[in-house]
Design a protein around this motif. Structure first.
Motif, PDB file in Angstrom:
ATOM      1  N   PRO A  86       0.810  -1.222   0.000  1.00 39.30           N
ATOM      2  CA  PRO A  86       0.000   0.000   0.000  1.00 39.30           C
ATOM      3  C   PRO A  86       0.846   1.277   0.000  1.00 39.30           C
ATOM      4  O   PRO A  86       0.466   2.277  -0.622  1.00 39.30           O
ATOM      5  CB  PRO A  86      -0.820  -0.116   1.290  1.00 39.30           C
ATOM      6  CG  PRO A  86      -0.944  -1.591   1.508  1.00 39.30           C
ATOM      7  CD  PRO A  86       0.374  -2.156   1.054  1.00 39.30           C
ATOM      8  N   TRP A 120       0.217   4.242  -2.723  1.00 37.87           N
ATOM      9  CA  TRP A 120      -0.428   5.454  -2.235  1.00 37.87           C
ATOM     10  C   TRP A 120      -0.080   6.729  -3.012  1.00 37.87           C
ATOM     11  O   TRP A 120      -0.990   7.520  -3.336  1.00 37.87           O
ATOM     12  CB  TRP A 120      -0.102   5.643  -0.746  1.00 37.87           C
ATOM     13  CG  TRP A 120      -0.763   6.852  -0.157  1.00 37.87           C
ATOM     14  CD1 TRP A 120      -0.168   8.039   0.176  1.00 37.87           C
ATOM     15  CD2 TRP A 120      -2.142   7.001   0.154  1.00 37.87           C
ATOM     16  NE1 TRP A 120      -1.084   8.921   0.679  1.00 37.87           N
ATOM     17  CE2 TRP A 120      -2.317   8.309   0.675  1.00 37.87           C
ATOM     18  CE3 TRP A 120      -3.251   6.176   0.046  1.00 37.87           C
ATOM     19  CZ2 TRP A 120      -3.548   8.793   1.088  1.00 37.87           C
ATOM     20  CZ3 TRP A 120      -4.492   6.653   0.453  1.00 37.87           C
ATOM     21  CH2 TRP A 120      -4.623   7.947   0.966  1.00 37.87           C
ATOM     22  N   ASN A 127      -2.060   5.435   3.107  1.00 39.99           N
ATOM     23  CA  ASN A 127      -1.767   4.030   2.817  1.00 39.99           C
ATOM     24  C   ASN A 127      -2.950   3.079   3.046  1.00 39.99           C
ATOM     25  O   ASN A 127      -2.792   1.859   2.959  1.00 39.99           O
ATOM     26  CB  ASN A 127      -0.568   3.529   3.636  1.00 39.99           C
ATOM     27  CG  ASN A 127       0.667   4.372   3.396  1.00 39.99           C
ATOM     28  OD1 ASN A 127       0.903   4.871   2.296  1.00 39.99           O
ATOM     29  ND2 ASN A 127       1.454   4.548   4.446  1.00 39.99           N
ATOM     30  N   ARG A 128      -4.121   3.661   3.309  1.00 43.98           N
ATOM     31  CA  ARG A 128      -5.308   2.814   3.512  1.00 43.98           C
ATOM     32  C   ARG A 128      -6.480   3.232   2.621  1.00 43.98           C
ATOM     33  O   ARG A 128      -7.215   2.385   2.131  1.00 43.98           O
ATOM     34  CB  ARG A 128      -5.728   2.830   4.984  1.00 43.98           C
ATOM     35  CG  ARG A 128      -4.721   2.163   5.912  1.00 43.98           C
ATOM     36  CD  ARG A 128      -5.250   2.062   7.319  1.00 43.98           C
ATOM     37  NE  ARG A 128      -6.455   1.237   7.386  1.00 43.98           N
ATOM     38  CZ  ARG A 128      -7.164   1.064   8.507  1.00 43.98           C
ATOM     39  NH1 ARG A 128      -6.791   1.650   9.636  1.00 43.98           N
ATOM     40  NH2 ARG A 128      -8.238   0.297   8.495  1.00 43.98           N
ATOM     41  N   ARG A 173      -9.804   2.355  -1.774  1.00 50.01           N
ATOM     42  CA  ARG A 173      -9.567   1.541  -0.590  1.00 50.01           C
ATOM     43  C   ARG A 173      -8.439   0.561  -0.884  1.00 50.01           C
ATOM     44  O   ARG A 173      -8.459  -0.127  -1.907  1.00 50.01           O
ATOM     45  CB  ARG A 173     -10.840   0.785  -0.207  1.00 50.01           C
ATOM     46  CG  ARG A 173     -10.750   0.067   1.135  1.00 50.01           C
ATOM     47  CD  ARG A 173     -12.109  -0.467   1.573  1.00 50.01           C
ATOM     48  NE  ARG A 173     -12.548  -1.617   0.790  1.00 50.01           N
ATOM     49  CZ  ARG A 173     -13.541  -1.589  -0.106  1.00 50.01           C
ATOM     50  NH1 ARG A 173     -14.195  -0.454  -0.348  1.00 50.01           N
ATOM     51  NH2 ARG A 173     -13.882  -2.683  -0.766  1.00 50.01           N
ATOM     52  N   GLU A 205      -6.425  -2.740   0.314  1.00 45.31           N
ATOM     53  CA  GLU A 205      -6.579  -3.928   1.159  1.00 45.31           C
ATOM     54  C   GLU A 205      -5.352  -4.829   0.991  1.00 45.31           C
ATOM     55  O   GLU A 205      -5.199  -5.498  -0.047  1.00 45.31           O
ATOM     56  CB  GLU A 205      -7.841  -4.698   0.765  1.00 45.31           C
ATOM     57  CG  GLU A 205      -9.118  -3.883   0.888  1.00 45.31           C
ATOM     58  CD  GLU A 205     -10.344  -4.628   0.376  1.00 45.31           C
ATOM     59  OE1 GLU A 205     -10.151  -5.685  -0.273  1.00 45.31           O
ATOM     60  OE2 GLU A 205     -11.469  -4.166   0.609  1.00 45.31           O
ATOM     61  N   THR A 248      -1.474  -6.101  -2.904  1.00 42.83           N
ATOM     62  CA  THR A 248      -2.571  -5.271  -2.413  1.00 42.83           C
ATOM     63  C   THR A 248      -3.728  -5.287  -3.398  1.00 42.83           C
ATOM     64  O   THR A 248      -3.522  -5.269  -4.611  1.00 42.83           O
ATOM     65  CB  THR A 248      -2.091  -3.812  -2.231  1.00 42.83           C
ATOM     66  OG1 THR A 248      -0.925  -3.793  -1.401  1.00 42.83           O
ATOM     67  CG2 THR A 248      -3.177  -2.950  -1.622  1.00 42.83           C
TER      68      THR A 248
END
Length: 329
Positions: A168, A172, A234-235, A271, A273, A280
């Motif tokens: 992630p 990002w 990062n999420r 999103r 994950e 990811t």
């Protein structure tokens, strides 16, 4: 040709002219008119025109029933060609309405053909004297229906995802800003390559006095904004769409505003994950609202068109991240 038949032909041609005028006004006249999503415009007028065209070509039902398919289809394809040439109609609107118009016109043609054969079998020739004018009742009846039962907003969403072999943290930065996107980047699809929706050119995250905004440019001049609502580095992030001008409509279709009386592209989100140490799932979601009849039909198209756009964006991000990770290794 008898006087009665001549009179019937004149009435038929007059009604065809009236309904063509109404159709052109609804679909190619006023911009962002909510009337173009009514059952009157989508079903009744095409069905009535299909019936009238069939009545004009084969008033007694003596020809092949295939004419019920051929003549209404040819008629509406001709009308569409005129609209593209004279009104510079956008492809999006045509893609949405032609699959409704032509079957409705064919249905009207079949009803006319079967009724003409029934009248001929029973030799009740006097019944068709004013028959042509009865086709005008269909749009009028559905117009009353449209007024009595107003349509309401329906919420919908489209979601696509892609697996990227990166963490992630490496993905990002490309969600915040991505510049200089080439025309050959991304994924080939129906929406961009056939319908002609412009491809992304860049998306740049900026900080203004009271907000954070991703400013997007598609093609040469189609612009919109994603006003950031929340960010978890990062999420994921969420945003609300904003359309500061009419460049999207000017580039795509003037009848379909992304923030208009029957469509509102409302919000979106990324999103991230994690599904492994260096793997990811990136999920892109778009929420929108529509105020239309035939909700299931238009929602199906929303899934196709917005889904293609999302798949293309995700493919661009994956290619950029994969190239960056490859250079670092």
């Amino acid at each position: 040709m008898t006087v009665e038949e001549t009179s019937g032909t004149r009435v038929t041609l007059t009604l065809i002219g009236i309904l063509i005028t109404a159709m052109l006004f609804l679909f190619y006249g006023p911009e962002e008119s909510p009337q173009i999503t009514t059952l009157t415009a989508l079903l009744a007028i095409p069905a009535a025109l299909g019936g009238l065209v069939t009545q004009y070509v084969d008033p007694s039902g003596l020809r092949s029933p295939m004419g019920c398919f051929f003549w209404p289809t040819l008629f509406f394809l001709t009308i569409t060609g005129i609209a593209v040439a004279a009104f510079e109609e956008g492809a999006v609107c045509l893609v949405l309405i032609i699959p409704i118009w032509i079957p409705a016109a064919i249905a009207g043609g079949l009803v006319q053909y079967l009724n003409a054969r029934r009248r001929r079998r029973h030799a009740k020739r006097h019944q068709h004297r004013f028959y042509a004018s009865s086709w005008l009742l269909l749009p009028l009846l559905l117009m009353i229906w449209d007024q009595m039962w107003p349509v309401h907003w329906t919420n919908a969403s489209v979601e696509r995802s892609i697996i990227i072999d990166a963490s992630p943290k490496n993905i990002w930065p490309y969600l915040a800003s991505i510049r200089d996107i080439r025309a050959d980047e991304g994924k080939a699809n129906f929406t961009h390559d056939i319908v002609g929706i412009p491809r992304p050119t860049e998306a740049i995250l900026t900080r203004e006095s009271d907000r954070t905004v991703r400013k997007a440019l598609w093609g040469k001049s189609a612009r919109f904004e994603e006003v950031v609502q929340s960010v978890v580095p990062n999420r994921g992030m969420t945003w609300a769409f904003a359309f500061p001008d009419t460049s999207i409509q000017e580039y795509t279709d003037r009848h379909i505003s992304p923030a208009g009386p029957f469509l509102n592209i409302a919000s979106g989100s990324y999103r991230l994950e994690p599904i492994g140490s260096e793997r990811t799932r990136l999920v892109l979601t778009t929420h929108y609202r529509m105020k239309v009849r035939l909700v299931g039909y238009f929602q199906w198209w929303g899934e196709r068109l917005l889904g293609d756009v999302q798949d293309n964006v995700l493919a661009i991000v994956k290619d950029r991240v994969s190239a960056d990770v490859g250079l670092k290794q």
